[in-house]
Design a protein around this motif. Structure first.
Motif, PDB file in Angstrom:
ATOM      1  N   PHE A  16       0.766  -1.132  -0.011  1.00  0.00           N
ATOM      2  CA  PHE A  16       0.051   0.016  -0.078  1.00  0.00           C
ATOM      3  C   PHE A  16       0.928   1.125  -0.151  1.00  0.00           C
ATOM      4  CE2 PHE A  16      -1.866   3.278   2.762  1.00  0.00           C
ATOM      5  CZ  PHE A  16      -2.985   3.633   2.041  1.00  0.00           C
ATOM      6  N   PHE A  17       1.872   1.251   0.904  1.00  0.00           N
ATOM      7  CA  PHE A  17       2.948   2.363   1.025  1.00  0.00           C
ATOM      8  C   PHE A  17       3.529   2.790  -0.390  1.00  0.00           C
ATOM      9  CE2 PHE A  17       3.232   1.432   5.981  1.00  0.00           C
ATOM     10  CZ  PHE A  17       2.121   2.466   6.177  1.00  0.00           C
ATOM     11  N   LYS A  18       3.842   1.561  -0.997  1.00  0.00           N
ATOM     12  CA  LYS A  18       4.518   1.499  -2.274  1.00  0.00           C
ATOM     13  C   LYS A  18       3.669   2.402  -3.373  1.00  0.00           C
ATOM     14  CE  LYS A  18       8.304  -1.828  -1.284  1.00  0.00           C
ATOM     15  NZ  LYS A  18       8.940  -3.180  -1.844  1.00  0.00           N
ATOM     16  N   SER A  19       2.508   1.779  -3.200  1.00  0.00           N
ATOM     17  CA  SER A  19       1.456   2.383  -4.492  1.00  0.00           C
ATOM     18  C   SER A  19       1.199   3.681  -4.335  1.00  0.00           C
ATOM     19  CB  SER A  19       0.109   1.558  -4.378  1.00  0.00           C
ATOM     20  OG  SER A  19      -0.380   1.756  -3.076  1.00  0.00           O
ATOM     21  N   LYS A  20       1.452   4.464  -3.520  1.00  0.00           N
ATOM     22  CA  LYS A  20       1.106   5.599  -3.348  1.00  0.00           C
ATOM     23  C   LYS A  20       2.450   6.588  -3.194  1.00  0.00           C
ATOM     24  CE  LYS A  20      -3.556   5.104  -1.680  1.00  0.00           C
ATOM     25  NZ  LYS A  20      -4.266   5.900  -2.589  1.00  0.00           N
ATOM     26  N   PRO A  21       2.814   7.566  -3.970  1.00  0.00           N
ATOM     27  CA  PRO A  21       3.934   8.228  -3.966  1.00  0.00           C
ATOM     28  C   PRO A  21       4.027   9.268  -2.599  1.00  0.00           C
ATOM     29  CG  PRO A  21       3.384   8.374  -6.130  1.00  0.00           C
ATOM     30  CD  PRO A  21       2.353   7.609  -5.412  1.00  0.00           C
ATOM     31  N   LYS A  22       2.851   9.604  -2.102  1.00  0.00           N
ATOM     32  CA  LYS A  22       2.799  10.508  -1.025  1.00  0.00           C
ATOM     33  C   LYS A  22       3.180   9.587   0.467  1.00  0.00           C
ATOM     34  CE  LYS A  22      -2.279   9.742   0.001  1.00  0.00           C
ATOM     35  NZ  LYS A  22      -3.382  10.787   0.252  1.00  0.00           N
ATOM     36  N   PHE A  23       3.176   8.337   0.055  1.00  0.00           N
ATOM     37  CA  PHE A  23       3.594   7.600   1.162  1.00  0.00           C
ATOM     38  C   PHE A  23       4.894   6.780   1.125  1.00  0.00           C
ATOM     39  CE2 PHE A  23      -0.888   7.331   2.545  1.00  0.00           C
ATOM     40  CZ  PHE A  23      -0.975   7.563   3.609  1.00  0.00           C
ATOM     41  N   ALA A  24       5.783   7.359   0.135  1.00  0.00           N
ATOM     42  CA  ALA A  24       7.163   6.667  -0.113  1.00  0.00           C
ATOM     43  C   ALA A  24       7.852   6.925   1.040  1.00  0.00           C
ATOM     44  CB  ALA A  24       7.844   8.026  -1.368  1.00  0.00           C
ATOM     45  N   LEU A  25       8.049   7.862   1.916  1.00  0.00           N
ATOM     46  CA  LEU A  25       8.884   7.599   3.219  1.00  0.00           C
ATOM     47  C   LEU A  25       8.446   6.887   4.266  1.00  0.00           C
ATOM     48  CD1 LEU A  25       9.384  11.738   3.767  1.00  0.00           C
ATOM     49  CD2 LEU A  25      10.872  10.108   2.684  1.00  0.00           C
ATOM     50  N   PHE A  26       6.971   6.417   4.026  1.00  0.00           N
ATOM     51  CA  PHE A  26       6.554   5.468   5.054  1.00  0.00           C
ATOM     52  C   PHE A  26       6.813   3.968   4.413  1.00  0.00           C
ATOM     53  CE2 PHE A  26       3.949   8.971   5.778  1.00  0.00           C
ATOM     54  CZ  PHE A  26       3.640   8.795   7.322  1.00  0.00           C
ATOM     55  N   ALA A  27       7.105   3.705   3.200  1.00  0.00           N
ATOM     56  CA  ALA A  27       7.385   2.581   2.492  1.00  0.00           C
ATOM     57  C   ALA A  27       8.980   2.486   2.888  1.00  0.00           C
ATOM     58  CB  ALA A  27       7.103   2.857   0.963  1.00  0.00           C
ATOM     59  N   ASN A  28       9.663   3.407   2.815  1.00  0.00           N
ATOM     60  CA  ASN A  28      11.177   3.330   3.053  1.00  0.00           C
ATOM     61  C   ASN A  28      11.250   3.012   4.630  1.00  0.00           C
ATOM     62  OD1 ASN A  28      12.074   3.640   0.286  1.00  0.00           O
ATOM     63  ND2 ASN A  28      12.358   5.615   0.940  1.00  0.00           N
ATOM     64  N   ALA A  29      10.515   3.485   5.547  1.00  0.00           N
ATOM     65  CA  ALA A  29      10.567   3.408   6.903  1.00  0.00           C
ATOM     66  C   ALA A  29      10.279   2.034   7.270  1.00  0.00           C
ATOM     67  CB  ALA A  29       9.839   4.293   7.758  1.00  0.00           C
ATOM     68  N   ALA A  30       9.067   1.529   6.520  1.00  0.00           N
ATOM     69  CA  ALA A  30       8.583   0.266   6.816  1.00  0.00           C
ATOM     70  C   ALA A  30       9.528  -0.834   6.464  1.00  0.00           C
ATOM     71  CB  ALA A  30       7.267   0.067   6.230  1.00  0.00           C
ATOM     72  N   LYS A  31      10.380  -0.503   5.257  1.00  0.00           N
ATOM     73  CA  LYS A  31      11.413  -1.599   4.537  1.00  0.00           C
ATOM     74  C   LYS A  31      12.526  -1.764   5.531  1.00  0.00           C
ATOM     75  CE  LYS A  31      14.721  -2.077   0.793  1.00  0.00           C
ATOM     76  NZ  LYS A  31      14.203  -3.566   0.734  1.00  0.00           N
ATOM     77  N   PHE A  32      13.103  -0.518   5.981  1.00  0.00           N
ATOM     78  CA  PHE A  32      14.233  -0.432   7.001  1.00  0.00           C
ATOM     79  C   PHE A  32      13.894  -1.168   8.373  1.00  0.00           C
ATOM     80  CE2 PHE A  32      15.854   3.798   5.005  1.00  0.00           C
ATOM     81  CZ  PHE A  32      15.952   3.260   3.859  1.00  0.00           C
ATOM     82  N   GLN A  33      12.549  -0.926   8.631  1.00  0.00           N
ATOM     83  CA  GLN A  33      12.103  -1.583  10.075  1.00  0.00           C
ATOM     84  C   GLN A  33      11.964  -3.067   9.854  1.00  0.00           C
ATOM     85  OE1 GLN A  33      12.105  -0.254  12.927  1.00  0.00           O
ATOM     86  NE2 GLN A  33      11.225  -2.024  13.996  1.00  0.00           N
ATOM     87  N   VAL A  34      11.301  -3.657   8.884  1.00  0.00           N
ATOM     88  CA  VAL A  34      11.209  -5.122   8.508  1.00  0.00           C
ATOM     89  C   VAL A  34      12.598  -5.556   8.438  1.00  0.00           C
ATOM     90  CG1 VAL A  34      10.514  -6.838   7.178  1.00  0.00           C
ATOM     91  CG2 VAL A  34       8.823  -4.767   7.836  1.00  0.00           C
ATOM     92  N   GLU A  35      13.471  -5.104   7.626  1.00  0.00           N
ATOM     93  CA  GLU A  35      14.785  -5.610   7.510  1.00  0.00           C
ATOM     94  C   GLU A  35      15.744  -5.358   8.847  1.00  0.00           C
ATOM     95  OE1 GLU A  35      16.131  -3.673   3.947  1.00  0.00           O
ATOM     96  OE2 GLU A  35      14.937  -5.079   2.641  1.00  0.00           O
ATOM     97  N   GLU A  36      15.426  -4.659   9.815  1.00  0.00           N
ATOM     98  CA  GLU A  36      16.373  -4.023  10.878  1.00  0.00           C
ATOM     99  C   GLU A  36      17.233  -3.575  10.266  1.00  0.00           C
ATOM    100  OE1 GLU A  36      16.916  -7.619  13.408  1.00  0.00           O
ATOM    101  OE2 GLU A  36      14.928  -7.494  14.114  1.00  0.00           O
ATOM    102  N   ARG A  37      17.272  -2.709   9.346  1.00  0.00           N
ATOM    103  CA  ARG A  37      18.458  -1.856   8.628  1.00  0.00           C
ATOM    104  C   ARG A  37      18.997  -0.947   9.362  1.00  0.00           C
ATOM    105  NH1 ARG A  37      18.512  -1.428   2.841  1.00  0.00           N
ATOM    106  NH2 ARG A  37      20.602  -0.899   2.227  1.00  0.00           N
TER     107      ARG A  37
END
Length: 289
Positions: A16-37
Motif C-alpha cells: 500500500f505504501f509503495k503504491s502511493k508516492p505520498k507514502f514513499a517515506l513510509f514505504a522506506n521506513a517500513a522496509k528499513f524496520q522489517v529488515e532491521e536496517r
C-alpha cells in the motif's frame, strides 16, 4: 480504532505504501524496520482508522548515545480531521515517553497543523517549520537512470563509488543541521544505507546521502569542484542504488529554494508528489529545539 502495528502488519502495509508516492517515506521506513536496517533508529508504527480516513504515525527512535533526536512522521490516506490527528497523538503520548522530545515532525500541511498545536499544548515546544515539495522518480525510469550511470566518465585521478566511513567527519562538517554528536548518526548512515561519492586523490569532493526517513538528502560538492556535472553523476548513482535495493526514490525541496524547485519541476524524471486529486502536496518539515 487505534493500534500499534506488529512487524507482520508493517509488512502487509508495504505494498500500500509503495503504491502511493505520498507514502514513499513510509514505504522506506517500513522496509528499513522489517529488515532491521538501522538498529540504532528503530521505528514504531501506529495506525488509526476512522470512518473517513486511515492515519499512519511512524515514531523513529534515536538510540545513539548522548543524543535523543526522535523523528515523527504522520500521513493520511484521504481527508484529514483535526480531532482525529490529535486523538492519535494522545494515544501515542500514553505509551511513548519520548514523544515530547521529537527533533522533527514530517507531515503534509493539513496533518501538521493540528499536530503542531498538540505539541505546543502538551509540551510547550517551539518549532521552526520548513515547508517543502516532495519529488519522486517512478520505477519505470530505472533503465534510463542506469544508462546515465553507465555513461559516467571521470579523469584518471577521480573515482566514483560509495562514501567511506573515514569520510564521516568531512561529510558531517558540511551538513547544515550538524552537531558534534551527529557524526555518529552519519557513520551509521554510511555503513547501512546507499551513498554516492566522488573522490579526488582519496579526498571526498562531492557526495549525496539518504536520510533516516528514507529520502535523498545532503547533496554537496565542494566549491572548487562545482560546475563539472558532479551533482548529476552522484544523484544518478545513488538513485540507481536505491532502485536496486527496492528503496523508494524521493527527495524534498524547500519552497524557498526557488531555483532548485524550478530545475526539479522541469526535470524529465523527477515528478512532484500530489494527493489523490492531483493537487500538489506541501510537506511540512517542522524542527524542534
Amino acid at each position: 480504532m487505534f493500534s500499534k502495528l506488529s512487524s507482520d502488519q508493517i509488512s502487509d502495509f508495504l505494498p500500500f505504501f509503495k503504491s502511493k508516492p505520498k507514502f514513499a517515506l513510509f514505504a522506506n521506513a517500513a522496509k528499513f524496520q522489517v529488515e532491521e536496517r538501522i538498529p540504532n533508529h528503530p521505528c514504531d508504527f501506529y495506525y488509526l482508522e476512522t470512518s473517513n480516513s486511515k492515519y499512519f504515525y511512524v515514531f523513529r527512535h534515536d538510540n545513539i548515545p548522548d543524543i535523543c533526536r526522535p523523528i515523527l512522521m504522520i500521513g493520511s490516506d484521504q481527508s484529514v480531521n483535526e480531532n482525529d490527528v490529535i486523538h492519535g497523538l494522545e494515544q501515542i503520548k500514553s505509551v511513548e515517553p519520548d514523544l515530547g522530545n521529537i527533533d522533527m515532525l514530517i507531515a503534509p500541511t493539513a496533518v501538521s497543523l493540528p499536530a503542531r498545536k498538540f505539541f505546543v499544548h502538551h509540551y510547550n515546544r517551539e518549532d521552526y517549520n520548513n515547508p517543502c515539495y516532495n519529488f519522486h522518480i517512478p520505477s519505470t525510469a530505472r533503465q534510463e537512470i542506469q544508462e546515465n550511470v553507465d555513461k559516467i566518465t571521470l579523469p584518471s585521478d577521480f573515482s566514483i563509488g560509495s562514501t567511506r566511513l573515514s569520510d564521516s567527519e568531512v561529510v558531517n562538517s558540511t551538513w547544515k543541521f550538524a552537531t558534534p554528536e551527529t557524526v555518529l548518526q552519519m557513520k551509521e548512515i554510511i555503513q547501512r544505507l546507499p551513498t554516492s561519492c566522488i573522490h579526488h586523490k582519496d579526498k571526498p569532493v562531492a557526495f549525496e546521502m539518504i536520510g533516516l526517513h528514507g529520502q535523498l538528502n545532503h547533496q554537496f560538492t565542494f566549491p572548487e569542484y562545482r560546475n563539472r556535472g558532479f551533482g548529476g553523476m552522484i544523484e544518478n548513482t545513488i538513485v540507481s542504488k536505491c532502485f536496486k535495493e527496492g528503496i523508494q526514490v524521493v527527495k524534498s525541496i524547500e519552497l524557498a529554494n526557488v531555483e532548485v524547485l524550478k530545475r526539479s519541476r522541469s526535470h524529465p524524471l523527477w515528478e512532484i508528489i500530489t494527493d489523490d486529486n492531483g493537487d500538489e502536496l506541501v510537506f511540512d518539515y517542522t524542527h524542534y529545539h
